[in-house]
Motif scaffolding. Structure first.
Motif, short mmCIF file in Angstrom:
data_model
loop_
_atom_site.label_atom_id
_atom_site.label_comp_id
_atom_site.label_asym_id
_atom_site.label_seq_id
_atom_site.Cartn_x
_atom_site.Cartn_y
_atom_site.Cartn_z
N MET A 1 0.85 -1.17 0.00
CA MET A 1 0.00 0.00 0.00
C MET A 1 0.89 1.24 0.00
O MET A 1 1.43 1.62 1.02
N LEU A 2 1.11 1.82 -1.17
CA LEU A 2 1.98 2.97 -1.31
C LEU A 2 1.18 4.27 -1.33
O LEU A 2 0.11 4.34 -1.93
N GLU A 3 1.72 5.27 -0.67
CA GLU A 3 1.11 6.61 -0.64
C GLU A 3 2.18 7.63 -0.97
O GLU A 3 3.34 7.49 -0.57
N ASP A 4 1.80 8.67 -1.68
CA ASP A 4 2.69 9.78 -1.94
C ASP A 4 2.47 10.85 -0.88
O ASP A 4 1.34 11.10 -0.46
N ALA A 5 3.56 11.46 -0.44
CA ALA A 5 3.49 12.54 0.54
C ALA A 5 4.61 13.53 0.24
O ALA A 5 5.55 13.22 -0.49
N THR A 6 4.48 14.71 0.79
CA THR A 6 5.51 15.74 0.63
C THR A 6 5.87 16.27 2.01
O THR A 6 4.99 16.56 2.82
N ILE A 7 7.19 16.35 2.27
CA ILE A 7 7.66 16.97 3.51
C ILE A 7 8.56 18.12 3.14
O ILE A 7 8.99 18.25 2.00
N THR A 8 8.86 18.96 4.11
CA THR A 8 9.79 20.06 3.92
C THR A 8 11.13 19.67 4.50
O THR A 8 11.21 19.23 5.66
N CYS A 9 12.19 19.81 3.71
CA CYS A 9 13.54 19.50 4.20
C CYS A 9 13.87 20.45 5.34
O CYS A 9 13.73 21.67 5.20
#
Length: 61
Positions: A1-9
Motif C-alpha cells: 500500500m503505497l502513498e505519496d506525501a511531501t515533507i519540507t527538508c
C-alpha cells in the motif's frame, strides 16, 4: 500500500516528495534530501484505520 506525501527538508526548506509504504506500519528511517543531499530523519506513523502522519527532522533534533 503505497502513498505519496511531501515533507519540507529541515535543512534547505525545499518540498521533498516521498513514496511511503504503509503496509510496513509505523517506522523511522533516514532519507537523503533530493535537493541538498543532507540526511532527513523521516518518522511515519500509521494508525489502525490506514491513516498516516509523516514528518522530517534533522539528525540532531
Amino acid at each position: 500500500m503505497l502513498e505519496d506525501a511531501t515533507i519540507t527538508c529541515p535543512y534547505c526548506w525545499e518540498s521533498i516528495p516521498l513514496e511511503l509504504d504503509l503496509s510496513v506500519g509505523s517506522q523511522t528511517y533516514i532519507e537523503d534530501c533530493s535537493v541538498c543531499c543532507r540526511p532527513i530523519v523521516v518518522s511515519l506513523r500509521v494508525d489502525d484505520e490506514g491513516g498516516f502522519e509523516v514528518d522530517g527532522r534533522t539528525e540532531d533534533e
